[in-house]
Motif scaffolding. Sequence first.
Motif, PDB file in Angstrom:
ATOM      1  N   ARG A 318       0.833  -1.205   0.000  1.00 11.60           N
ATOM      2  CA  ARG A 318       0.000   0.000   0.000  1.00 11.60           C
ATOM      3  C   ARG A 318       0.869   1.257   0.000  1.00 11.60           C
ATOM      4  O   ARG A 318       0.604   2.202  -0.752  1.00 11.60           O
ATOM      5  CB  ARG A 318      -0.922  -0.007   1.225  1.00 11.60           C
ATOM      6  CG  ARG A 318      -1.910  -1.162   1.249  1.00 11.60           C
ATOM      7  CD  ARG A 318      -2.930  -0.986   2.368  1.00 11.60           C
ATOM      8  NE  ARG A 318      -3.594  -2.255   2.640  1.00 11.60           N
ATOM      9  CZ  ARG A 318      -3.410  -2.992   3.733  1.00 11.60           C
ATOM     10  NH1 ARG A 318      -2.588  -2.561   4.686  1.00 11.60           N
ATOM     11  NH2 ARG A 318      -4.034  -4.128   3.892  1.00 11.60           N
ATOM     12  N   LEU A 319       1.902   1.268   0.851  1.00  8.27           N
ATOM     13  CA  LEU A 319       2.778   2.437   0.895  1.00  8.27           C
ATOM     14  C   LEU A 319       3.462   2.670  -0.449  1.00  8.27           C
ATOM     15  O   LEU A 319       3.657   3.811  -0.870  1.00  8.27           O
ATOM     16  CB  LEU A 319       3.825   2.271   1.998  1.00  8.27           C
ATOM     17  CG  LEU A 319       3.346   2.500   3.431  1.00  8.27           C
ATOM     18  CD1 LEU A 319       4.461   2.153   4.415  1.00  8.27           C
ATOM     19  CD2 LEU A 319       2.892   3.929   3.642  1.00  8.27           C
ATOM     20  N   ARG A 321       2.219   2.072  -3.348  1.00  4.09           N
ATOM     21  CA  ARG A 321       1.241   2.680  -4.249  1.00  4.09           C
ATOM     22  C   ARG A 321       0.952   4.130  -3.880  1.00  4.09           C
ATOM     23  O   ARG A 321       0.738   4.981  -4.746  1.00  4.09           O
ATOM     24  CB  ARG A 321      -0.069   1.877  -4.229  1.00  4.09           C
ATOM     25  CG  ARG A 321       0.037   0.487  -4.854  1.00  4.09           C
ATOM     26  CD  ARG A 321      -1.345  -0.066  -5.134  1.00  4.09           C
ATOM     27  NE  ARG A 321      -2.139  -0.203  -3.913  1.00  4.09           N
ATOM     28  CZ  ARG A 321      -2.221  -1.317  -3.186  1.00  4.09           C
ATOM     29  NH1 ARG A 321      -1.537  -2.387  -3.571  1.00  4.09           N
ATOM     30  NH2 ARG A 321      -2.968  -1.364  -2.107  1.00  4.09           N
ATOM     31  N   TRP A 322       0.951   4.433  -2.593  1.00  3.32           N
ATOM     32  CA  TRP A 322       0.601   5.783  -2.143  1.00  3.32           C
ATOM     33  C   TRP A 322       1.747   6.784  -2.282  1.00  3.32           C
ATOM     34  O   TRP A 322       1.513   7.986  -2.435  1.00  3.32           O
ATOM     35  CB  TRP A 322       0.164   5.753  -0.666  1.00  3.32           C
ATOM     36  CG  TRP A 322      -1.045   4.930  -0.392  1.00  3.32           C
ATOM     37  CD1 TRP A 322      -2.049   4.611  -1.253  1.00  3.32           C
ATOM     38  CD2 TRP A 322      -1.378   4.303   0.856  1.00  3.32           C
ATOM     39  NE1 TRP A 322      -2.984   3.819  -0.632  1.00  3.32           N
ATOM     40  CE2 TRP A 322      -2.602   3.615   0.671  1.00  3.32           C
ATOM     41  CE3 TRP A 322      -0.774   4.249   2.114  1.00  3.32           C
ATOM     42  CZ2 TRP A 322      -3.224   2.894   1.674  1.00  3.32           C
ATOM     43  CZ3 TRP A 322      -1.388   3.542   3.132  1.00  3.32           C
ATOM     44  CH2 TRP A 322      -2.592   2.876   2.921  1.00  3.32           C
ATOM     45  N   TRP A 323       2.969   6.310  -2.203  1.00  2.80           N
ATOM     46  CA  TRP A 323       4.117   7.213  -2.047  1.00  2.80           C
ATOM     47  C   TRP A 323       4.276   8.231  -3.178  1.00  2.80           C
ATOM     48  O   TRP A 323       4.680   9.376  -2.916  1.00  2.80           O
ATOM     49  CB  TRP A 323       5.397   6.403  -1.874  1.00  2.80           C
ATOM     50  CG  TRP A 323       6.494   7.207  -1.241  1.00  2.80           C
ATOM     51  CD1 TRP A 323       7.612   7.704  -1.855  1.00  2.80           C
ATOM     52  CD2 TRP A 323       6.570   7.636   0.119  1.00  2.80           C
ATOM     53  NE1 TRP A 323       8.386   8.385  -0.954  1.00  2.80           N
ATOM     54  CE2 TRP A 323       7.766   8.362   0.271  1.00  2.80           C
ATOM     55  CE3 TRP A 323       5.742   7.456   1.233  1.00  2.80           C
ATOM     56  CZ2 TRP A 323       8.159   8.928   1.476  1.00  2.80           C
ATOM     57  CZ3 TRP A 323       6.124   8.012   2.441  1.00  2.80           C
ATOM     58  CH2 TRP A 323       7.315   8.735   2.560  1.00  2.80           C
ATOM     59  N   ASP A 325       2.229  10.064  -4.481  1.00  2.00           N
ATOM     60  CA  ASP A 325       1.370  11.219  -4.226  1.00  2.00           C
ATOM     61  C   ASP A 325       1.835  12.071  -3.054  1.00  2.00           C
ATOM     62  O   ASP A 325       1.247  13.128  -2.789  1.00  2.00           O
ATOM     63  CB  ASP A 325      -0.066  10.754  -3.971  1.00  2.00           C
ATOM     64  CG  ASP A 325      -0.692  10.100  -5.199  1.00  2.00           C
ATOM     65  OD1 ASP A 325      -0.313  10.501  -6.320  1.00  2.00           O
ATOM     66  OD2 ASP A 325      -1.530   9.201  -5.036  1.00  2.00           O
ATOM     67  N   GLU A 431      -0.178  14.393   5.321  1.00  2.32           N
ATOM     68  CA  GLU A 431      -0.565  13.268   4.483  1.00  2.32           C
ATOM     69  C   GLU A 431      -1.429  12.240   5.211  1.00  2.32           C
ATOM     70  O   GLU A 431      -2.120  11.453   4.562  1.00  2.32           O
ATOM     71  CB  GLU A 431       0.686  12.570   3.935  1.00  2.32           C
ATOM     72  CG  GLU A 431       1.628  13.468   3.163  1.00  2.32           C
ATOM     73  CD  GLU A 431       1.088  13.812   1.784  1.00  2.32           C
ATOM     74  OE1 GLU A 431       0.178  13.117   1.306  1.00  2.32           O
ATOM     75  OE2 GLU A 431       1.571  14.797   1.187  1.00  2.32           O
ATOM     76  N   ILE A 433      -0.093   9.806   6.906  1.00  4.35           N
ATOM     77  CA  ILE A 433       0.693   8.570   6.864  1.00  4.35           C
ATOM     78  C   ILE A 433       1.590   8.527   8.094  1.00  4.35           C
ATOM     79  O   ILE A 433       2.348   9.461   8.348  1.00  4.35           O
ATOM     80  CB  ILE A 433       1.535   8.486   5.586  1.00  4.35           C
ATOM     81  CG1 ILE A 433       0.619   8.413   4.358  1.00  4.35           C
ATOM     82  CG2 ILE A 433       2.470   7.280   5.628  1.00  4.35           C
ATOM     83  CD1 ILE A 433       1.364   8.435   3.034  1.00  4.35           C
ATOM     84  N   VAL A 464      -2.297   4.573   8.657  1.00  4.52           N
ATOM     85  CA  VAL A 464      -2.873   5.824   8.160  1.00  4.52           C
ATOM     86  C   VAL A 464      -3.972   6.276   9.110  1.00  4.52           C
ATOM     87  O   VAL A 464      -4.637   5.468   9.765  1.00  4.52           O
ATOM     88  CB  VAL A 464      -3.429   5.667   6.732  1.00  4.52           C
ATOM     89  CG1 VAL A 464      -2.303   5.385   5.747  1.00  4.52           C
ATOM     90  CG2 VAL A 464      -4.486   4.581   6.654  1.00  4.52           C
ATOM     91  N   PHE A 468      -5.865  10.826   6.348  1.00 11.29           N
ATOM     92  CA  PHE A 468      -5.544  10.178   5.072  1.00 11.29           C
ATOM     93  C   PHE A 468      -6.810   9.695   4.379  1.00 11.29           C
ATOM     94  O   PHE A 468      -6.987   9.892   3.172  1.00 11.29           O
ATOM     95  CB  PHE A 468      -4.592   8.999   5.301  1.00 11.29           C
ATOM     96  CG  PHE A 468      -4.271   8.221   4.056  1.00 11.29           C
ATOM     97  CD1 PHE A 468      -3.188   8.574   3.268  1.00 11.29           C
ATOM     98  CD2 PHE A 468      -5.042   7.132   3.665  1.00 11.29           C
ATOM     99  CE1 PHE A 468      -2.885   7.860   2.113  1.00 11.29           C
ATOM    100  CE2 PHE A 468      -4.754   6.422   2.509  1.00 11.29           C
ATOM    101  CZ  PHE A 468      -3.675   6.790   1.735  1.00 11.29           C
ATOM    102  N   HIS A 472      -8.325  10.601   0.726  1.00 14.50           N
ATOM    103  CA  HIS A 472      -8.395   9.541  -0.280  1.00 14.50           C
ATOM    104  C   HIS A 472      -9.658   8.715  -0.029  1.00 14.50           C
ATOM    105  O   HIS A 472      -9.571   7.550   0.373  1.00 14.50           O
ATOM    106  CB  HIS A 472      -7.155   8.651  -0.209  1.00 14.50           C
ATOM    107  CG  HIS A 472      -5.865   9.387  -0.363  1.00 14.50           C
ATOM    108  ND1 HIS A 472      -5.301   9.688  -1.588  1.00 14.50           N
ATOM    109  CD2 HIS A 472      -5.012   9.914   0.561  1.00 14.50           C
ATOM    110  CE1 HIS A 472      -4.170  10.338  -1.419  1.00 14.50           C
ATOM    111  NE2 HIS A 472      -3.967  10.489  -0.123  1.00 14.50           N
ATOM    112  N   GLU A 475      -9.980   5.062  -1.326  1.00 10.13           N
ATOM    113  CA  GLU A 475      -8.888   4.120  -1.054  1.00 10.13           C
ATOM    114  C   GLU A 475      -9.320   3.069  -0.048  1.00 10.13           C
ATOM    115  O   GLU A 475      -9.833   3.384   1.027  1.00 10.13           O
ATOM    116  CB  GLU A 475      -7.672   4.873  -0.519  1.00 10.13           C
ATOM    117  CG  GLU A 475      -6.437   4.013  -0.333  1.00 10.13           C
ATOM    118  CD  GLU A 475      -5.844   3.549  -1.650  1.00 10.13           C
ATOM    119  OE1 GLU A 475      -5.603   2.329  -1.783  1.00 10.13           O
ATOM    120  OE2 GLU A 475      -5.639   4.394  -2.539  1.00 10.13           O
TER     121      GLU A 475
END
Length: 590
Positions: A318-319, A321-323, A325, A431, A433, A464, A468, A472, A475
Amino acid sequence: MQDFSRRPTSPASLEWADRLAATSFFNALLRETSHWWLEDNGSDETAVIPLTASRDISLRLHLKHRSLSGRCRIELPVIRAREDERQAISLEQAVEALLESPWLCEHPLVGRLDEARRDTFFKSVMGSRDTIAAALAGRDDLEHLGHGPLGFLEAEQGLLVGHDFHPAPKSQAPFNAEQARDHTPEHRASFALVWWGVSPARAAGDSSRETAAAAMMHDLLPEALAERLPVGFSALPMHPWQSRFLQGRDDVAAMINAGELIVLGDEGGQHVRRWYPTSSHRSLYCPQAEWMVKGSLSAKLTNSLRVLHSDEVMRGLRLDRWWPDVRPDISEYFHLMQEPAWLGFKNDDGEIDEASLALLRENRIPSPEATSNVLATLTQPLGEPGQTLLANGVRRLAARESLSERDAALEWFDAFCRRVLSPLIRLVVEEGIVLLAHQQNIVVRLEDERPVGVDYRDCQGSGVTDHFLARHPGEHVSQDHRITSDMLKRYFPYYVIVNSTLAVTAALAEADLIEEGVLVSHLRDHLTALRERAGSGDTTLLDHLLDSDTLEVKSNFFCYLSGINESTLDDPARIYLDMPNPLSIPSADD
């Protein structure tokens, strides 16, 4: 200055190992209980720990320094006192006396302390001390470790003491002495990975990249072993100790006999690659490889069995994929070592066998000599008081740039706040995160003795917040990856502020480079500035850090004494307790 040529085989060096072990042991005990008091001796203090309800018998610890986080500089021997009688005793005798003290069982984590638990704890504490002694005896680079500068691999394999607040920071059950020499970083171990083949019916894995996990793992597989891998089988890398451990299990042996699992062998041959255990033991580094490998290790190191869990390995995907952004001005100096693929095998019930799990972690270290040092080694109190790697680096900075040592210490700490701490906090505030960054997960990039950035590792310790999720809304995030407000206020301050940042202030203050209150005042100013610039961000964390009278810290001493496996607790909050918030304590003026 410490005479680093001494070895623990001499009485003086045995005392050295005892001092290091006693420091972590008593730091943890004094932080986690109020069953003691201080006597002020003028320039230093004595901690008095009663052993009986009547307080007529006590242990007396001479403290040469005590930091705001409770990190003490302990001077041996421990004194056993009874009325006017004073007797110097060994560390073993001090631990034995404490274990007979009735108040030790009053902690809610412990309850009734039976003989078996008492004996296990005692052996673990002494075993940890012996591990430190053996590491000291086996090193020929102790002076270099104490003074530096160090390269990445030297720092990873130079963490000889372990956690500042733990009764047995170097416990390594169930390794014996030979296995420890072969597999642990403090003995500068290196070895070949063992590769397994997993049949399609048994394979489990996932990837956040376009390439499947099995294909990413296969790219690491040496050509000679690839020739032995049947078509359709996945290649699974494994720590050699874990490979032998799994082969000793009846259910795994049955799968091997059925041809569903194949032990391909290790990376032998003329051009064998060496993999080096880093400070966490189960995370392995090979300078020539694109990826580091982190795998399950069915060994209890400090508070928990070091086995990866299914929910943990998904967090890295997941991180990853998110990073992309994440705001570029946060990630400019803060590099997350992504963990985009994992693999393992399933048991007869179709469930993932967590003892088999392995993940790939980005290797962001250009060479073993790169001046990227794990924070735990930088602040490690290996030598005489004031002789940490961090303090000696600051002294070099002062000499080279004609600064006072005080100004150099302040400059180093301010750079740490900007380049290491600030991105971690902004990730939370802006963020949503959360990275629970403790000292062994923060690899500080150094240039000219200053922090210029960080390589952060361990996506498992992440989550998160609602902030977050609000940013999102589409998500999907599993429940185990969500951090509530209470969790955020409990865990982040402990790991990032108390465990990591205050270890820096303690090391600089113990070296008499600068007053700790000045550093904490600068820290508070830094956090205040972050809150003022937060805008529409979530300031829950910063409000708690700046306004709360207390912060929570992990009860490592009593957690370990009770035998709890921290990683499988239903409610981890019960092993945390309050400590005064140093940020709320009036500090010395700059």
